[in-house]
Design a protein around this motif. Structure first.
Motif, PDB file in Angstrom:
ATOM      1  N   SER A  59       0.829  -1.197   0.000  1.00  0.00           N
ATOM      2  CA  SER A  59       0.000   0.000   0.000  1.00  0.00           C
ATOM      3  C   SER A  59       0.866   1.251   0.000  1.00  0.00           C
ATOM      4  CB  SER A  59      -0.930  -0.001   1.208  1.00  0.00           C
ATOM      5  OG  SER A  59      -0.172   0.045   2.415  1.00  0.00           O
ATOM      6  N   VAL A  60       1.987   1.192   0.705  1.00  0.00           N
ATOM      7  CA  VAL A  60       2.903   2.322   0.694  1.00  0.00           C
ATOM      8  C   VAL A  60       3.447   2.538  -0.705  1.00  0.00           C
ATOM      9  CG1 VAL A  60       5.111   3.181   1.535  1.00  0.00           C
ATOM     10  CG2 VAL A  60       3.515   2.105   3.122  1.00  0.00           C
ATOM     11  N   SER A  61       3.802   1.421  -1.424  1.00  0.00           N
ATOM     12  CA  SER A  61       4.321   1.538  -2.785  1.00  0.00           C
ATOM     13  C   SER A  61       3.269   2.101  -3.719  1.00  0.00           C
ATOM     14  CB  SER A  61       4.799   0.170  -3.283  1.00  0.00           C
ATOM     15  OG  SER A  61       5.806  -0.340  -2.424  1.00  0.00           O
ATOM     16  N   TYR A  62       2.026   1.590  -3.595  1.00  0.00           N
ATOM     17  CA  TYR A  62       0.958   2.104  -4.450  1.00  0.00           C
ATOM     18  C   TYR A  62       0.722   3.586  -4.203  1.00  0.00           C
ATOM     19  CZ  TYR A  62      -0.153  -2.775  -5.512  1.00  0.00           C
ATOM     20  OH  TYR A  62      -0.092  -4.073  -5.930  1.00  0.00           O
ATOM     21  N   ALA A  63       0.778   3.986  -2.987  1.00  0.00           N
ATOM     22  CA  ALA A  63       0.572   5.400  -2.672  1.00  0.00           C
ATOM     23  C   ALA A  63       1.636   6.257  -3.330  1.00  0.00           C
ATOM     24  CB  ALA A  63       0.584   5.595  -1.150  1.00  0.00           C
ATOM     25  N   VAL A  64       2.873   5.784  -3.313  1.00  0.00           N
ATOM     26  CA  VAL A  64       3.960   6.537  -3.940  1.00  0.00           C
ATOM     27  C   VAL A  64       3.735   6.631  -5.441  1.00  0.00           C
ATOM     28  CG1 VAL A  64       6.429   6.556  -4.414  1.00  0.00           C
ATOM     29  CG2 VAL A  64       5.609   5.939  -2.128  1.00  0.00           C
ATOM     30  N   VAL A  65       3.373   5.492  -6.085  1.00  0.00           N
ATOM     31  CA  VAL A  65       3.138   5.500  -7.534  1.00  0.00           C
ATOM     32  C   VAL A  65       1.977   6.417  -7.880  1.00  0.00           C
ATOM     33  CG1 VAL A  65       2.464   4.086  -9.509  1.00  0.00           C
ATOM     34  CG2 VAL A  65       4.135   3.212  -7.850  1.00  0.00           C
ATOM     35  N   GLY A  66       0.882   6.343  -7.089  1.00  0.00           N
ATOM     36  CA  GLY A  66      -0.265   7.208  -7.337  1.00  0.00           C
ATOM     37  C   GLY A  66       0.091   8.680  -7.234  1.00  0.00           C
ATOM     38  N   GLY A  67       0.918   9.015  -6.271  1.00  0.00           N
ATOM     39  CA  GLY A  67       1.342  10.399  -6.128  1.00  0.00           C
ATOM     40  C   GLY A  67       2.143  10.883  -7.321  1.00  0.00           C
ATOM     41  N   VAL A  68       3.020  10.025  -7.848  1.00  0.00           N
ATOM     42  CA  VAL A  68       3.819  10.392  -9.018  1.00  0.00           C
ATOM     43  C   VAL A  68       2.931  10.600 -10.230  1.00  0.00           C
ATOM     44  CG1 VAL A  68       5.621   9.616 -10.600  1.00  0.00           C
ATOM     45  CG2 VAL A  68       5.903   9.268  -8.131  1.00  0.00           C
ATOM     46  N   LEU A  69       1.940   9.688 -10.445  1.00  0.00           N
ATOM     47  CA  LEU A  69       1.030   9.813 -11.591  1.00  0.00           C
ATOM     48  C   LEU A  69       0.204  11.090 -11.500  1.00  0.00           C
ATOM     49  CD1 LEU A  69      -0.193   6.114 -12.024  1.00  0.00           C
ATOM     50  CD2 LEU A  69       1.378   7.391 -13.494  1.00  0.00           C
TER      51      LEU A  69
END
Length: 389
Positions: A321-331
């Motif tokens: 979930s932490v990784s997904y949050a980071v990717v979502g923030g970048v997108l």
């Protein structure tokens, strides 16, 4: 008239001879002044000119004879004969004191008595002593330090320093005979961070080179404990070992720390090693708040750590979930940048089109044909066709 001139000349000659005679007499014995520190050795020298073997005597300021032609006359072992020749009589006074200060008489008994005085000056270097006016220095309270120079001659000047910065003090002095006692007091508020800092008292005599002494006073500031629990930086899963370290500072330094579990008792397998607590083989039953306590005579302090034990699946999901949050923030940031670029492009395009239409209308007005071209556009078109045929 001539007789008066002769008498005047004879009188002047007599005065000159008398002056020369006195000068010769003053040169028969010479003495040198001496300045010395208390406790050192002073050498007193009587220089002799044209010595004929007459009696030479040295007397102290109390007119007591010390040496008679090189022979000791006063039973004071501090006085020693250094040399006695036809050119000088020299004695040494060891461990000199302020009471020894004054004029020492060099006397030569020949047909006339000749004497000179050697003035001995004794200086007392300042030696400061620093002490705390209150029983102890306590954090967030006023500290009062006293610097005292019990003996000084001439009077010393006291200055205070904290590191390289000078701080102001209040000085006073008392005189007893030739000796001065100087006292200076400085006040300032101390904090626990000041513990171990150094305050310096400097005593010096500005008019005398080398008469300077400094004494460093380390601040011993007492303060209640400050507690910090050093926690692990990773997620803990079932089966892991937990190690907590309790970092404690205080003055006086607490000798032991206490580990407790809020609203519950510590697990039986808990190991306490000084300021460390080890809890092996964690399980979800160990979840809770763990506290470290320390105290001294000035107070106590506590810090806590909240333990949450995860199963392996929960930890992995949390990490994903932490990784997904980071990717979502970048997108999201990327999309925002693209939208901003589109807005800027459209704005520039509209600005350029408006400028072109304005320029074209202005050109038609200048030739007086804009309105006519707008109304009779078809006629002009037919005329053009005719012309080309």
């Amino acid at each position: 008239m001539a007789e008066c001139r002769t008498r005047t000349s004879l009188l002047a000659f007599g005065v000159m001879v008398l002056a020369l005679t006195r000068q010769v007499k003053t040169q028969v014995v010479q003495a040198e002044n001496v300045t010395v520190m208390e406790g050192d050795t002073a050498e007193i020298t009587c220089k002799l000119h044209s010595y004929d073997g007459s009696i030479v005597v040295i007397q102290n300021p109390y007119r007591q004879t010390l040496f008679f032609n090189g022979t000791r006359a006063l039973k004071d072992e501090r006085f020693q004969l250094v040399s006695f020749t036809q050119k000088q009589l020299r004695i040494a006074l060891s461990d000199i004191r302020v009471r020894d200060e004054g004029g020492y008489y060099c006397q030569l008994y020949s047909e006339d008595t000749h004497h000179q005085v050697a003035v001995v000056t004794v200086l007392v270097p300042p030696k400061p002593i620093v002490e705390v006016q209150v029983e102890a220095l306590v954090a967030n309270r006023l500290a009062s330090l006293i610097c005292t120079v019990p003996r000084s001659k001439p009077p010393a000047q006291i200055r205070w320093f904290r590191g390289k910065k000078e701080i102001a003090g209040v000085s006073s002095q008392q005189q007893t005979g030739k000796i001065f006692e100087i006292t200076s007091v400085v006040n300032f508020t101390v904090d626990r961070k000041d513990n171990g800092d150094v305050v310096t008292c400097e005593a010096n005599v500005p008019s005398m080179k080398g008469m300077k002494n400094r004494i460093d006073f380390p601040l011993n500031v007492r303060f209640p404990p400050v507690v910090k629990v050093q926690t692990p930086s990773v997620h803990l899963r079932e089966g892991d070992d937990l190690t907590l370290t309790c970092l404690v500072t205080g003055n006086p330094q607490p000798t032991e720390v206490t580990w407790i579990r809020l609203n519950d008792s510590l697990p039986r397998r808990t190991e306490q090693q000084g300021n460390r607590m080890v809890l092996p083989a964690l399980s979800s039953l160990d979840n809770g708040t763990y506290l470290c306590q320390a105290e001294n005579e000035l107070g106590s302090s506590t810090d806590q750590y909240v333990l949450v034990v995860h199963d392996p699946g929960t930890v992995v999901d949390a990490q994903r979930s932490v990784s997904y949050a980071v990717v979502g923030g970048v997108l999201a940031l990327f999309v925002f940048v693209i939208i901003c670029m589109l807005i800027v492009t459209v704005w520039f395009s509209m600005r350029q089109k408006g400028s072109y239409l304005t320029h074209e209308a202005s050109g038609l007005d200048e030739h007086g044909e804009a309105r006519e071209a707008f109304i009779n556009g078809n006629e002009n078109h037919e005329r053009k066709k005719e012309y080309f045929i």
